[in-house]
Design an enzyme around this catalytic site. Structure first.
Site, short mmCIF file in Angstrom:
data_model
loop_
_atom_site.label_atom_id
_atom_site.label_comp_id
_atom_site.label_asym_id
_atom_site.label_seq_id
_atom_site.Cartn_x
_atom_site.Cartn_y
_atom_site.Cartn_z
N CYS A 114 37.54 11.57 -8.99
CA CYS A 114 37.89 10.56 -10.16
C CYS A 114 39.09 11.08 -11.34
CB CYS A 114 36.59 10.17 -10.84
SG CYS A 114 35.39 9.69 -9.69
N HIS A 276 38.08 6.53 -17.46
CA HIS A 276 37.82 6.26 -15.95
C HIS A 276 36.67 5.37 -15.95
CE1 HIS A 276 36.51 6.63 -12.07
NE2 HIS A 276 35.44 7.55 -12.52
N ASN A 306 33.73 1.19 -9.77
CA ASN A 306 34.46 2.36 -9.64
C ASN A 306 35.37 2.69 -8.59
OD1 ASN A 306 35.21 5.28 -9.84
ND2 ASN A 306 33.20 5.83 -10.45
N1 COA Z 1 19.08 -1.10 -7.09
C1 COA Z 1 17.77 -1.02 -7.42
N2 COA Z 1 17.32 0.30 -7.71
C2 COA Z 1 18.04 1.26 -7.61
C3 COA Z 1 19.23 1.34 -7.06
C4 COA Z 1 19.88 0.27 -6.99
N3 COA Z 1 21.09 -0.11 -6.60
N4 COA Z 1 19.79 2.71 -7.18
C5 COA Z 1 18.77 3.24 -7.45
N5 COA Z 1 17.66 2.64 -7.67
C6 COA Z 1 16.18 3.04 -8.24
C7 COA Z 1 16.03 4.24 -7.71
O1 COA Z 1 15.32 4.37 -6.25
C8 COA Z 1 14.92 4.81 -8.78
O2 COA Z 1 13.67 4.16 -8.18
P1 COA Z 1 12.13 4.96 -8.74
O3 COA Z 1 12.07 4.94 -10.09
O4 COA Z 1 11.52 3.97 -7.85
O5 COA Z 1 12.30 6.19 -8.02
C9 COA Z 1 15.20 4.00 -10.17
O6 COA Z 1 16.22 3.13 -9.66
C10 COA Z 1 16.00 4.91 -10.96
O7 COA Z 1 16.94 5.62 -10.27
P2 COA Z 1 17.89 6.69 -11.19
O8 COA Z 1 18.83 7.28 -10.22
O9 COA Z 1 16.99 7.62 -12.16
O10 COA Z 1 18.75 5.82 -11.97
P3 COA Z 1 19.46 5.78 -13.27
O11 COA Z 1 19.26 5.17 -14.55
O12 COA Z 1 20.09 7.49 -13.57
O13 COA Z 1 20.80 5.05 -12.89
C11 COA Z 1 23.21 5.49 -11.78
C12 COA Z 1 21.68 5.45 -11.72
C13 COA Z 1 23.80 6.08 -10.79
C14 COA Z 1 23.61 4.04 -12.29
C15 COA Z 1 23.27 6.36 -13.01
O14 COA Z 1 22.69 7.59 -13.02
C16 COA Z 1 24.71 6.56 -13.39
O15 COA Z 1 25.53 5.61 -13.64
N6 COA Z 1 25.10 7.67 -13.26
C17 COA Z 1 26.76 8.07 -13.32
C18 COA Z 1 27.14 7.61 -12.15
C19 COA Z 1 28.55 7.96 -12.22
O16 COA Z 1 29.37 7.72 -13.15
N7 COA Z 1 29.25 8.24 -11.21
C20 COA Z 1 30.48 8.29 -10.97
C21 COA Z 1 31.18 9.49 -11.39
S1 COA Z 1 32.89 9.53 -11.46
#
Ligand code: COA
Length: 349
Positions: A114, A276, A306
């Site tokens: 990224c 980004h 992204n």
């Molecule tokens: N649809 C529905 N549910 C989903 C899912 C999806 N696409 N992806 C994950 N879940 C579920 C998980 O399984 C989890 O379920 P559980 O509570 O039953 O275990 C729940 O949603 C929460 O998951 P979690 O990973 O804790 O969610 P979050 O609030 O952290 O959101 C991201 C996940 C990835 C959106 C978030 O962490 C994020 O944006 N992180 C930064 C990622 C990023 O920017 N990456 C690129 C970097 S360059």
């Protein structure tokens, strides 16, 4: 010493629009979950066989080169940032040289995910400032759709990423009121495995032929060219989303302030910040931290997801095409991603 200006900018996104609703056919997710957590409504996927990371990069490059008022034969160095190259090797830079029938110029691939575009821009800036090159083509391009886990297992990652490309042409300028003022590059490998694609990689000898595996003390076990690697989903990206989020919202404002402080500016002086496009919530958090107005932060993640190394040039290009960046405007580019790596560039357009 000359400074470096962006003389031309271009972008390319595939025609195929994939909505959140479309993803529901493959995995257990909802439009509401994706929009609420990431801000993404849709993304683009490249044609499976006819479009590659290189072909998309070439399309963006053609526009950037034309806008710079030069031809591909005038380019004297290529820097290509991607994490999804056409081949494991060689890199995409040489494929651009071939596709665009350029002279036998140098071609460098940058692998900083990224942060790849800002790292590539910074590298190009040094070559221009030193006087070594006069027309550098910098490309950020990604074809994520080739290798995401579209089952429910991979939903936390696959809903986020999309395909696309952006490109700029860098040239020297003697104009004090334009060009790249400074770039700032950082890394912290402590968290390398938190956002990574582990295989294929040399760390576990997964790709050795059996005879060589035996020669290496037979340590291959169930990992020899086997389904274990695939069963463990190590051929797909892995991400601990919450850890990435927590680090990104600290490091991105920090590296923006580093650039502003070095040049004697404050956040309120910015015409526009191009962060980004990792996640709309991350952008909003940064905006709040730096007390920026809505019109000072550009986001297009809603439409493209992204796109990793392509995300900053795609957003920069759209912001410029929409008339949001004019000559003399103070523009900051800031990124964070796998590695971890983070970086910024401050420029006067
Ligand atoms: N649809 C529905 N549910 C989903 C899912 C999806 N696409 N992806 C994950 N879940 C579920 C998980 O399984 C989890 O379920 P559980 O509570 O039953 O275990 C729940 O949603 C929460 O998951 P979690 O990973 O804790 O969610 P979050 O609030 O952290 O959101 C991201 C996940 C990835 C959106 C978030 O962490 C994020 O944006 N992180 C930064 C990622 C990023 O920017 N990456 C690129 C970097 S360059």
């Amino acid at each position: 010493m000359p400074k470096t200006k962006i003389a031309g900018i271009g972008m390319y996104v595939p025609d195929h629009v994939v909505s959140n609703q479309d993803l529901i056919k493959y995995m257990d997710t909802t439009d509401a979950w994706i929009q609420e957590r990431t801000g993404i409504k849709e993304r683009r996927y490249a044609h499976r066989t006819e479009e590659t990371t290189t072909t998309m990069g070439v399309e963006a490059a053609k526009i950037a080169i034309e806008r710079a008022g030069i031809t591909p034969q005038d380019i004297d160095f290529i820097i290509f940032a991607t994490l999804s190259p056409d081949y494991y090797f060689p890199g995409c830079g040489v494929l651009v040289q071939r596709a665009m029938k350029m002279k036998e110029i140098g071609a460098l691939d940058v692998r900083n995910q990224c942060s790849g575009f800002v790292y590539a821009l910074s590298t190009g800036d040094q070559f221009i400032r030193s006087g070594m090159y006069k027309n550098i083509l910098v490309i950020g391009s990604e074809k994520h759709s080739f290798g995401l886990d579209f089952s429910t297992r991979g939903r936390n990652i696959s809903v986020i990423f999309g395909d696309g490309a952006g490109a700029v042409v860098l040239q020297p300028t003697e104009n004090d009121n334009s060009g790249i003022l400074s770039t700032h590059l950082h890394s912290d490998g402590e968290s390398a495995e938190i956002l990574a694609m582990y295989n294929p990689g040399t760390h576990a000898n997964h790709w050795l032929p059996q005879k060589l595996a035996d020669f290496n003390e037979g340590e291959m076990g169930d990992m020899f060219m086997s389904h274990a690697m695939i069963d463990k989903a190590q051929n797909f990206p892995f991400m601990d989303g919450q850890s990435v989020f927590k680090k990104a919202v600290v490091k991105i404002p920090e590296v923006i302030m580093e650039a502003l402080n070095q040049n004697g500016y404050k956040p309120s002086d910015l015409k526009i910040l191009i962060p980004h496009q990792a996640n709309l919530r991350i952008s909003q958090y940064i905006q709040q931290t730096l007390a920026l107005r809505d019109d000072q932060v550009y986001n297009n993640i809603q439409r493209y997801g992204n796109t990793t190394a392509a995300s900053i040039p795609l957003a920069l290009c759209e912001a410029w095409q929409e008339g949001k960046i004019k000559e003399g405007d103070l523009v900051c580019l800031a990124s964070f991603g796998s590695g971890f790596t983070w970086a910024s560039a401050l420029l006067k357009w």
